[in-house]
Design an enzyme around this catalytic site. Structure first.
Site, PDB file in Angstrom:
ATOM      1  N   CYS A  64       0.843  -1.195   0.000  1.00  0.00           N
ATOM      2  CA  CYS A  64       0.000   0.000   0.000  1.00  0.00           C
ATOM      3  C   CYS A  64       0.888   1.259   0.000  1.00  0.00           C
ATOM      4  O   CYS A  64       1.612   1.486  -0.963  1.00  0.00           O
ATOM      5  CB  CYS A  64      -0.993  -0.021   1.144  1.00  0.00           C
ATOM      6  SG  CYS A  64      -2.329   1.205   0.928  1.00  0.00           S
TER       7      CYS A  64
ATOM      8  N   HIS B 202      -3.762  -4.560  -0.792  1.00  0.00           N
ATOM      9  CA  HIS B 202      -3.397  -5.239   0.447  1.00  0.00           C
ATOM     10  C   HIS B 202      -3.489  -6.753   0.246  1.00  0.00           C
ATOM     11  O   HIS B 202      -4.606  -7.303   0.255  1.00  0.00           O
ATOM     12  CB  HIS B 202      -4.345  -4.829   1.575  1.00  0.00           C
ATOM     13  CG  HIS B 202      -4.158  -3.437   2.056  1.00  0.00           C
ATOM     14  ND1 HIS B 202      -3.288  -3.110   3.079  1.00  0.00           N
ATOM     15  CD2 HIS B 202      -4.708  -2.274   1.649  1.00  0.00           C
ATOM     16  CE1 HIS B 202      -3.326  -1.809   3.300  1.00  0.00           C
ATOM     17  NE2 HIS B 202      -4.176  -1.275   2.432  1.00  0.00           N
TER      18      HIS B 202
ATOM     19  N   GLU C  59      -2.863  -8.957   2.409  1.00  0.00           N
ATOM     20  CA  GLU C  59      -3.390  -9.535   3.646  1.00  0.00           C
ATOM     21  C   GLU C  59      -4.901  -9.387   3.762  1.00  0.00           C
ATOM     22  O   GLU C  59      -5.529 -10.039   4.599  1.00  0.00           O
ATOM     23  CB  GLU C  59      -2.709  -8.897   4.864  1.00  0.00           C
ATOM     24  CG  GLU C  59      -3.144  -7.489   5.212  1.00  0.00           C
ATOM     25  CD  GLU C  59      -2.492  -6.391   4.379  1.00  0.00           C
ATOM     26  OE1 GLU C  59      -2.630  -5.220   4.757  1.00  0.00           O
ATOM     27  OE2 GLU C  59      -1.856  -6.713   3.347  1.00  0.00           O
TER      28      GLU C  59
END
Length: 241
Positions: A94, A203, A205
Site C-alpha cells: 500500500c 493489500h 493480507e
C-alpha cells in the site's frame, strides 16, 4: 518434516520475515497472512533484525508524509537501501509501495520518498475516491508475484497512486522492472517487481486466498539464510501482543 532430511522441520525450512514496526497502524493482519503463506514472522525495527531477515515487509497506511516520517524515525531509508544494495528482498504494501517512488503530493504538499523508482504519487483521477474494494489487475506475462493468480481480484483502499511509469531501462544485461496495472478512473500502478524490490498498492493480507497465494509466491523467492532463526518468536506470538 523435510522428506529429504527427517531431522529438519518445516518450521526450520520456513523463511524468516520481518514486518517493519515503525508505528504503521494495525500490522497484525499482515503478520497473520504471512504466517498463513508459510513464513516465520517477527515485528521489529531493530537494525540487526531488519538486515538479517530473509525478507523485509514495509507496510504503510495513511498519509505519504506521515509514513515517511515513521520510516525515518527508525532509520528505515538507510536500512532499506543497504538491503537492496545487497540483493536482499523487500516487499512494500500500500503506502509501502508509494514511498518507494520519488515523491508524494497530498493537499498541495510535496514529500520526498525513498526514490527507488522515478515517479510521483498523486490523487487518483476518478469520480469516486477513495478507491475501495476488489479490483482486477493486469500483470506482465513473466510476473513471479502473480504466477497462477493472474485473473484474480485484489483488495484496494487508497486515494493516491502512481499513474505514470517512466523508467527507461537502457542496460541490456539488466531486466526491466515488471509493472502490474489496475484502473480506477484511469490506469494506475498496482504492483512493481524489480529484482530484490517488490511492492503492491493493494493489500495482500486483505485479499483472501489470492493475497495468500501472492505472498506465497514472494516467499518462494526468498533465500533461507538462517541468520534470524534463533531470534524468531513462536508462531502467532506477534499477533497476541
Amino acid at each position: 518434516m523435510n522428506p529429504e532430511n527427517p531431522q529438519v522441520t518445516d518450521t526450520e525450512l520456513a523463511p524468516c520475515v520481518v514486518v517493519l514496526d515503525y508505528g504503521a497502524g494495525n500490522v497484525h493482519s499482515a503478520v497473520r497472512a504471512l504466517e498463513a503463506a508459510g513464513a516465520r514472522v517477527k515485528l521489529s525495527a531493530d537494525p540487526e533484525d531488519v538486515m538479517d531477515a530473509d525478507g523485509l515487509v514495509v507496510p504503510g497506511v495513511g498519509a505519504f508524509a506521515a509514513v515517511m516520517a515513521g520510516l525515518r524515525s527508525v532509520q528505515a531509508p538507510r536500512l532499506i537501501d543497504r538491503r537492496l544494495s545487497g540483493g536482499r528482498p523487500v516487499l512494500g504494501i500500500c503506502v509501502g509501495l508509494q514511498v518507494m517512488f520519488d515523491e508524494g503530493v497530498e493537499h498541495g504538499e510535496r514529500s520526498d520518498g525513498l526514490a527507488q523508482w522515478p515517479g510521483t504519487v498523486e490523487r487518483l483521477n476518478a469520480p469516486v475516491v477513495p478507491h475501495m474494494g476488489w479490483n482486477t489487475v493486469e500483470p506482465p506475462e513473466d510476473s513471479v508475484l502473480f504466477k497462477g493468480i493472474e485473473d484474480e481480484r485484489f483488495y484496494f483502499v487508497h486515494s493516491y497512486g502512481v499513474q505514470d511509469w517512466n523508467f527507461d531501462q537502457t542496460i541490456d544485461r539488466m531486466r526491466a522492472p515488471g509493472v502490474t496495472w489496475s484502473e480506477h478512473g484511469g490506469p494506475f500502478v498496482a504492483a512493481v517487481e524489480n529484482g530484490a524490490l517488490s511492492a503492491t498498492q493493494f493489500h495482500p493480507e486483505k485479499s483472501s486466498a489470492a493475497g495468500i497465494a501472492l505472498l506465497r509466491n514472494w516467499l518462494g523467492t526468498l533465500p533461507r539464510t538462517g541468520r534470524m532463526a534463533e531470534r524468531m518468536p513462536v508462531r502467532g506470538a506477534e499477533v497476541e501482543k
